[in-house]
Design a protein around this motif. Structure first.
Motif, mmCIF file in Angstrom:
data_model
loop_
_atom_site.group_PDB
_atom_site.id
_atom_site.type_symbol
_atom_site.label_atom_id
_atom_site.label_comp_id
_atom_site.label_asym_id
_atom_site.label_seq_id
_atom_site.Cartn_x
_atom_site.Cartn_y
_atom_site.Cartn_z
ATOM 1 N N ASP A 98 0.816 -1.214 0.000
ATOM 2 C CA ASP A 98 0.000 0.000 0.000
ATOM 3 C C ASP A 98 0.847 1.260 0.000
ATOM 4 O OD1 ASP A 98 -2.527 -1.438 0.336
ATOM 5 O OD2 ASP A 98 -1.761 -1.909 2.339
ATOM 6 N N VAL A 99 2.051 1.162 0.511
ATOM 7 C CA VAL A 99 2.976 2.282 0.637
ATOM 8 C C VAL A 99 4.380 1.688 0.701
ATOM 9 C CG1 VAL A 99 2.897 2.315 3.172
ATOM 10 C CG2 VAL A 99 3.395 4.430 1.937
ATOM 11 N N ALA A 100 5.400 2.497 0.439
ATOM 12 C CA ALA A 100 6.782 2.014 0.544
ATOM 13 C C ALA A 100 7.587 2.948 1.433
ATOM 14 C CB ALA A 100 7.436 1.924 -0.826
ATOM 15 N N ILE A 101 8.510 2.346 2.171
ATOM 16 C CA ILE A 101 9.470 3.090 2.981
ATOM 17 C C ILE A 101 10.854 2.734 2.449
ATOM 18 C CG2 ILE A 101 10.469 3.406 5.272
ATOM 19 C CD1 ILE A 101 7.741 2.471 6.418
ATOM 20 N N ALA A 102 11.652 3.755 2.179
ATOM 21 C CA ALA A 102 13.033 3.533 1.742
ATOM 22 C C ALA A 102 13.965 3.828 2.907
ATOM 23 C CB ALA A 102 13.370 4.422 0.558
ATOM 24 N N LEU A 103 14.646 2.789 3.372
ATOM 25 C CA LEU A 103 15.669 2.918 4.389
ATOM 26 C C LEU A 103 17.003 3.170 3.683
ATOM 27 C CD1 LEU A 103 14.708 -0.112 6.675
ATOM 28 C CD2 LEU A 103 13.869 2.234 6.746
ATOM 29 N N PRO A 104 18.067 3.416 4.416
ATOM 30 C CA PRO A 104 19.357 3.567 3.754
ATOM 31 C C PRO A 104 19.648 2.386 2.824
ATOM 32 C CG PRO A 104 19.539 4.274 6.016
ATOM 33 C CD PRO A 104 18.167 3.671 5.861
ATOM 34 N N VAL A 129 6.053 6.873 -1.662
ATOM 35 C CA VAL A 129 7.321 6.389 -1.132
ATOM 36 C C VAL A 129 7.730 7.363 -0.034
ATOM 37 C CG1 VAL A 129 9.737 5.878 -1.611
ATOM 38 C CG2 VAL A 129 8.036 5.500 -3.384
ATOM 39 N N ILE A 130 8.135 6.822 1.092
ATOM 40 C CA ILE A 130 8.620 7.649 2.195
ATOM 41 C C ILE A 130 10.095 7.354 2.397
ATOM 42 C CG2 ILE A 130 8.388 8.208 4.640
ATOM 43 C CD1 ILE A 130 5.481 6.979 4.394
ATOM 44 N N LEU A 131 10.925 8.377 2.256
ATOM 45 C CA LEU A 131 12.346 8.240 2.554
ATOM 46 C C LEU A 131 12.500 8.340 4.071
ATOM 47 C CD1 LEU A 131 13.876 10.682 -0.096
ATOM 48 C CD2 LEU A 131 13.606 8.190 -0.288
ATOM 49 N N TYR A 132 12.948 7.261 4.695
ATOM 50 C CA TYR A 132 13.200 7.298 6.132
ATOM 51 C C TYR A 132 14.621 7.826 6.302
ATOM 52 C CZ TYR A 132 12.844 5.846 11.043
ATOM 53 O OH TYR A 132 12.788 5.824 12.414
ATOM 54 N N ASN A 133 14.710 9.080 6.628
ATOM 55 C CA ASN A 133 15.963 9.832 6.621
ATOM 56 C C ASN A 133 16.741 9.659 7.930
ATOM 57 O OD1 ASN A 133 17.839 11.520 5.422
ATOM 58 N ND2 ASN A 133 16.813 13.384 6.091
ATOM 59 N N MET A 134 17.087 8.415 8.230
ATOM 60 C CA MET A 134 17.846 8.102 9.441
ATOM 61 C C MET A 134 19.173 8.850 9.436
ATOM 62 S SD MET A 134 17.592 3.966 9.490
ATOM 63 C CE MET A 134 16.048 3.103 9.714
ATOM 64 N N ASN A 135 19.425 9.598 10.480
ATOM 65 C CA ASN A 135 20.700 10.313 10.631
ATOM 66 C C ASN A 135 21.055 11.149 9.412
ATOM 67 O OD1 ASN A 135 20.807 8.998 13.054
ATOM 68 N ND2 ASN A 135 22.341 7.519 12.420
ATOM 69 N N GLY A 136 20.040 11.651 8.711
ATOM 70 C CA GLY A 136 20.280 12.498 7.545
ATOM 71 C C GLY A 136 20.763 11.751 6.318
ATOM 72 N N PHE A 137 20.585 10.420 6.292
ATOM 73 C CA PHE A 137 21.092 9.604 5.178
ATOM 74 C C PHE A 137 20.630 10.122 3.818
ATOM 75 C CE2 PHE A 137 20.945 6.177 2.110
ATOM 76 C CZ PHE A 137 22.212 5.633 2.228
ATOM 77 N N SER A 166 12.145 11.955 9.260
ATOM 78 C CA SER A 166 13.456 11.890 9.916
ATOM 79 C C SER A 166 13.472 11.030 11.161
ATOM 80 C CB SER A 166 13.934 13.308 10.263
ATOM 81 O OG SER A 166 14.133 14.053 9.082
ATOM 82 N N ASN A 167 12.302 10.644 11.637
ATOM 83 C CA ASN A 167 12.251 9.781 12.827
ATOM 84 C C ASN A 167 10.959 8.955 12.777
ATOM 85 O OD1 ASN A 167 10.076 11.383 14.087
ATOM 86 N ND2 ASN A 167 11.688 12.938 14.341
ATOM 87 N N LEU A 168 10.841 8.041 13.721
ATOM 88 C CA LEU A 168 9.693 7.130 13.712
ATOM 89 C C LEU A 168 8.374 7.849 13.933
ATOM 90 C CD1 LEU A 168 8.923 4.212 13.293
ATOM 91 C CD2 LEU A 168 9.352 3.794 15.715
ATOM 92 N N ASP A 169 8.360 8.901 14.738
ATOM 93 C CA ASP A 169 7.123 9.665 14.927
ATOM 94 C C ASP A 169 6.649 10.301 13.613
ATOM 95 O OD1 ASP A 169 6.906 9.076 17.633
ATOM 96 O OD2 ASP A 169 7.994 10.886 18.248
ATOM 97 N N GLU A 170 7.573 10.925 12.883
ATOM 98 C CA GLU A 170 7.220 11.497 11.588
ATOM 99 C C GLU A 170 6.774 10.421 10.617
ATOM 100 O OE1 GLU A 170 10.443 13.890 10.070
ATOM 101 O OE2 GLU A 170 10.435 15.201 11.819
ATOM 102 N N LEU A 171 7.459 9.303 10.614
ATOM 103 C CA LEU A 171 7.106 8.203 9.720
ATOM 104 C C LEU A 171 5.709 7.677 10.040
ATOM 105 C CD1 LEU A 171 8.115 6.253 7.481
ATOM 106 C CD2 LEU A 171 8.897 4.762 9.327
#
Length: 175
Positions: A98-104, A129-137, A166-171
């Protein structure tokens, strides 16, 4: 919700990405989401599948024949969908999510992100698509997207198809 996760299959990466990926896997399971991923037992792919399964979640792996040949299929799969190649894998992951999350990740992750976003821009689907921007990756990629937008190379805004957390709450607020 069925959540596709695009991410690295490399194992020699910063431990912080591994830690945050495990947290995401547990969060997905706790919130009743099903993971749809590339089915590999390496890197962040294996990390998220293991964390999700250990928390009681459900996991779908889309496994290309080369992954099977090399003996790198994750043992955490509830459902396995075999395919011939990476193009098939992208299509099947899109179809089953239904949606995609892109991790590093690297080139493969970028390919998956842009294939999904590009097909959305011309109306093949309405999935984000949601870019999960861990540590500014993803900061450099976001800057590039903003540059492309400023230069007039996008209709509308990239945020219509690619969002950033940028964090789990935002995601969690984007799901």
């Amino acid at each position: 919700m069925r959540v596709a996760v695009y991410c690295s299959a490399n194992s020699h990466i910063d431990e912080e990405y591994i830690r945050q990926t495990a947290v995401l896997g547990r969060w997905l399971a706790t919130n009743g989401h099903t993971l749809v991923f590339g089915g590999t037992d390496l890197g962040l792919m294996e990390t998220i599948a293991k964390a999700l399964k250990e928390e009681g979640g459900s996991c779908v792996g889309v496994v290309p024949s080369k992954v099977e040949e090399r003996g790198h299929v994750s043992k955490w799969l509830d459902e396995r969908i075999d395919c011939d190649n990476l193009s098939d894998r992208k299509d099947l992951m899109l179809q089953h999510s239904d949606v995609a999350i892109a991790l590093p990740g690297g080139i493969g992750t970028l390919d998956e992100v842009f294939s999904m976003a590009a097909s959305a821009t011309i109306g093949y689907h309405h999935k984000r698509v949601i870019l999960y921007n861990m540590n500014g990756f993803w900061n450099s990629l976001v800057a590039l997207l903003e540059h492309l937008q400023e230069q007039g190379f996008m209709r509308g805004t990239y945020q219509q198809f690619i969002q950033v957390a940028s964090n789990l709450d935002e995601l969690s607020s984007l799901l």
